[in-house]
Design a protein around this motif. Structure first.
Motif, mmCIF file in Angstrom:
data_model
loop_
_atom_site.group_PDB
_atom_site.id
_atom_site.type_symbol
_atom_site.label_atom_id
_atom_site.label_comp_id
_atom_site.label_asym_id
_atom_site.label_seq_id
_atom_site.Cartn_x
_atom_site.Cartn_y
_atom_site.Cartn_z
ATOM 1 N N VAL A 114 37.141 -38.612 17.724
ATOM 2 C CA VAL A 114 35.961 -37.914 17.203
ATOM 3 C C VAL A 114 36.466 -36.822 16.271
ATOM 4 O O VAL A 114 37.301 -36.000 16.676
ATOM 5 N N VAL A 115 35.979 -36.803 15.053
ATOM 6 C CA VAL A 115 36.467 -35.841 14.059
ATOM 7 C C VAL A 115 35.286 -35.146 13.391
ATOM 8 O O VAL A 115 34.433 -35.806 12.781
ATOM 9 N N GLU A 116 35.277 -33.823 13.516
ATOM 10 C CA GLU A 116 34.237 -33.034 12.865
ATOM 11 C C GLU A 116 34.715 -32.549 11.497
ATOM 12 O O GLU A 116 35.910 -32.360 11.289
ATOM 13 N N SER A 117 33.771 -32.326 10.613
ATOM 14 C CA SER A 117 34.082 -31.762 9.301
ATOM 15 C C SER A 117 32.855 -31.025 8.781
ATOM 16 O O SER A 117 31.754 -31.177 9.326
ATOM 17 N N GLY A 118 33.068 -30.239 7.740
ATOM 18 C CA GLY A 118 31.950 -29.564 7.088
ATOM 19 C C GLY A 118 31.815 -28.094 7.395
ATOM 20 O O GLY A 118 30.953 -27.409 6.830
ATOM 21 N N GLY A 119 32.646 -27.585 8.295
ATOM 22 C CA GLY A 119 32.573 -26.165 8.595
ATOM 23 C C GLY A 119 33.079 -25.316 7.441
ATOM 24 O O GLY A 119 33.620 -25.825 6.461
ATOM 25 N N GLY A 120 32.894 -24.019 7.570
ATOM 26 C CA GLY A 120 33.357 -23.123 6.525
ATOM 27 C C GLY A 120 32.725 -21.762 6.627
ATOM 28 O O GLY A 120 32.113 -21.416 7.645
ATOM 29 N N LEU A 121 32.897 -20.996 5.557
ATOM 30 C CA LEU A 121 32.349 -19.645 5.480
ATOM 31 C C LEU A 121 31.085 -19.673 4.631
ATOM 32 O O LEU A 121 31.086 -20.228 3.526
ATOM 33 N N VAL A 122 30.022 -19.071 5.147
ATOM 34 C CA VAL A 122 28.746 -19.066 4.440
ATOM 35 C C VAL A 122 28.071 -17.719 4.654
ATOM 36 O O VAL A 122 28.263 -17.080 5.697
ATOM 37 N N GLN A 123 27.315 -17.288 3.691
ATOM 38 C CA GLN A 123 26.583 -16.033 3.834
ATOM 39 C C GLN A 123 25.338 -16.232 4.700
ATOM 40 O O GLN A 123 24.790 -17.345 4.766
ATOM 41 N N ALA A 124 24.919 -15.167 5.322
ATOM 42 C CA ALA A 124 23.692 -15.218 6.122
ATOM 43 C C ALA A 124 22.542 -15.720 5.260
ATOM 44 O O ALA A 124 22.400 -15.327 4.096
ATOM 45 N N GLY A 125 21.755 -16.603 5.855
ATOM 46 C CA GLY A 125 20.662 -17.219 5.125
ATOM 47 C C GLY A 125 21.022 -18.533 4.468
ATOM 48 O O GLY A 125 20.140 -19.264 3.989
ATOM 49 N N GLY A 126 22.308 -18.835 4.439
ATOM 50 C CA GLY A 126 22.770 -20.054 3.797
ATOM 51 C C GLY A 126 22.700 -21.265 4.708
ATOM 52 O O GLY A 126 22.182 -21.208 5.828
#
Length: 121
Positions: free
Chosen positions: A4-16
């Protein structure tokens, strides 16, 4: 074995927004339930959303109306669309899949390594 492999995480501003993906391997593995969990620093792992093979979904109260779980049974993938993110959503997000193989009746449970989601205020 199933990976099982997750992807798509990261840094985002509030509201994003962010969209997480969960890919699974194992051609003969029949997936029943897929789930997204998250774990923030110093906190217990929390169930965020679930989806059955037929597309029935449940959500934690904290994400209702903001997150949407979906899956593609043909690709054996699940997704988590996260909108209106806030600082409290910062966590490592884990995908979980349970199911079985045609040759036995045992239900197996597999986890990914997680993907970090950081929301800046």
């Amino acid at each position: 074995q199933v990976q099982v492999v997750e992807s798509g995480g990261g840094l985002v501003q509030a509201g994003g927004s962010l969209r997480l993906s969960c890919a699974t391997s194992g051609r003969s593995f029949i997936i029943r339930m897929m789930r997204w969990y998250r774990q923030a620093p110093g906190k217990q792992r929390e169930l965020v959303a679930t989806i059955t093979a037929h597309g029935e979904t449940t959500y934690a109260d904290s994400v209702k109306g903001r997150f949407t779980i979906s899956r593609d049974n043909a690709k054996k993938e699940a997704y988590l669309q996260m909108n209106s993110l806030n600082f409290e959503d910062t966590a490592v997000y884990y995908c979980n899949a349970d199911g079985y193989f045609p040759y036995d009746e045992i239900v197996y449970d597999y986890w990914g390594q997680g993907t970090q989601v950081t929301v800046s205020s």
